[in-house]
Every structure is written in structure tokens, then in C-alpha cells.
Motif scaffolding. Sequence first.
Motif: not given
Length: 281
Positions: A92-104
Motif C-alpha cells: 500500500d501507499r498511504i497518503v495523508a492529505v490535509g492542513d497543518s494538523i496533518t503536516a505537524d
Amino acid sequence: MMDAPLTSAYTDAERRHFLRYTRTRSWPMLQRFPVGDELHTELLAQMLASSAETIRALESSLAEEAGAVAARLLTDPEHRAAVARLPFRPDDRIVAVGDSITADRLGWFDLLAHSVGSGPVLVNLGVSGNTTADVLERFDVVEAARPTRVLLMLGTNDVRVHGRTGGHRMTTAPETERNLRALVDLVTRDLGATVTVITPPAVDQRRIDEFFRDGPVRWRADEVAEVAEVVRKVAPDAVDLHTATADQRPDHLLEPDGVHPSRTGQRFILSRIVAELGARS
């Protein structure tokens, strides 16, 4: 690139805080026109009036802290079992997409990556300040990451308001709904990937009013709740982080700004997402 004069404008603590939420490797322009690691480091050094050596040391310290936290969490048999139940395949390639809450760099997704270990590839495409419209614009970057599963947490910045005397919201609720529906459609139909949509966590109005009192930017807790409702409308099976965090005490889940999750808040977010994903496998 010319060297900028080093100054004492920032402390190392301030630089570390900036780096915690800033991932230049996820910036759309630098994804579309990639540069080498040394230039990323030099860019950050220029931005923070620092040396490349300091930037590398601070980034390493953040990665080491995230790894240490994940290791401690895995000593809990319940958490370790929940991670083992995650529906992630080795390819799998799990990709998180979001704002600073995810970028942290001390946030839920980096803790997840350290917890999962070898096997699936986890890619953090969180960009601080992003709205649903921003992610729609940079969807080519998401596609280039070749995800098999996308974890999508957006909405906090859709309700960000700009202006000292008036108040101009970044995105209306109907626009947020339209953007989310488009993103889900693009992930599932164009990319053939699985998408897990996550509501934005709750914010604390008292802290926001105090922290941003003299600034041109602010948030409203009821409007974040409105976006969470839009997310649930678009994706009825969304991981409902908003309700889960609203039921907790904000003094330990949030940073002083009332918007960003604290280290404890990020661990709580991780536990909720891991539990929800494991229960659905």
C-alpha cells in the motif's frame, strides 16, 4: 543561492516550532518542479535566518521525538493491537492529505508512520493553511504520489476568517461541500484508491479569541462544527474526529492558539483514527 546574513531574529525554539508545521517538500510548486534535499534545507535556513546545520539538527530532533513517542505508544498492548488491525497491505501507499494538523511533524500521521514501520509506504502531503479548494488545485500532486489509500482531513481553514474590522471567510459551506465531493470523486474514480474522510477536530473559542485578539485572522468554533457537519453529509462513514474531540477537555488537547492540537491532542487523534480504521477492516 546567495547566503542571507544570519541574525538572532529567531530563537531555536521558534525555528523548531516553524519547522514543526512546515514541509517544503509538500509545497505544490516544489512537487511539480522538484529540487534536491540540500536546496530544501537551504530554503528553510534562508527563511529562518539560520544555518543549514541548525535546520538539519532541528528536523532530526523532531523526527526523533516523533519516533520516541510512537515507540512509547506501542508499549501499550491495546494500542499495539489496534495498529496490528489496520487494513494496510505491505504494497500500500498511504497518503495523508490535509492542513497543518496533518503536516505537524509531531502529529498523528507521522506517529502513524513510525508505528506502522516497514511495509506500506506512508506519504505526508499535509500543507499548513490549506483549504479544500487548495487541495483541489494541487490534486495533481496527490495523483503523483500514487496512493492506494488516501486519508483526507480538511475543513479547519475553510472557515478561517481574514480582516480586522470585517470578516471574510475563506470558503462557504456549499463551496466546502462541492470541493469535498470533487476530491472524493477524484480519489475513488480517477485514482481508483480508497478514501477515508475525517472531520476536522473541534477548536476552543475562548483560546482563539484571546490568542488572535489583535490579529487579522481568526476562527469560529461553530463554523468549524458546521464544516464537520458538511463532511459527515458528504461522507456518512467519515471518522468523526470533531465529535470525539469536542467531548474532551480542550486545555490538554489544544495548543494555546485554540486551533492546533497539542502533543497530547495529536496522540488522541492518532488513537481515534487507528481504532476506527481497524474496526472497519
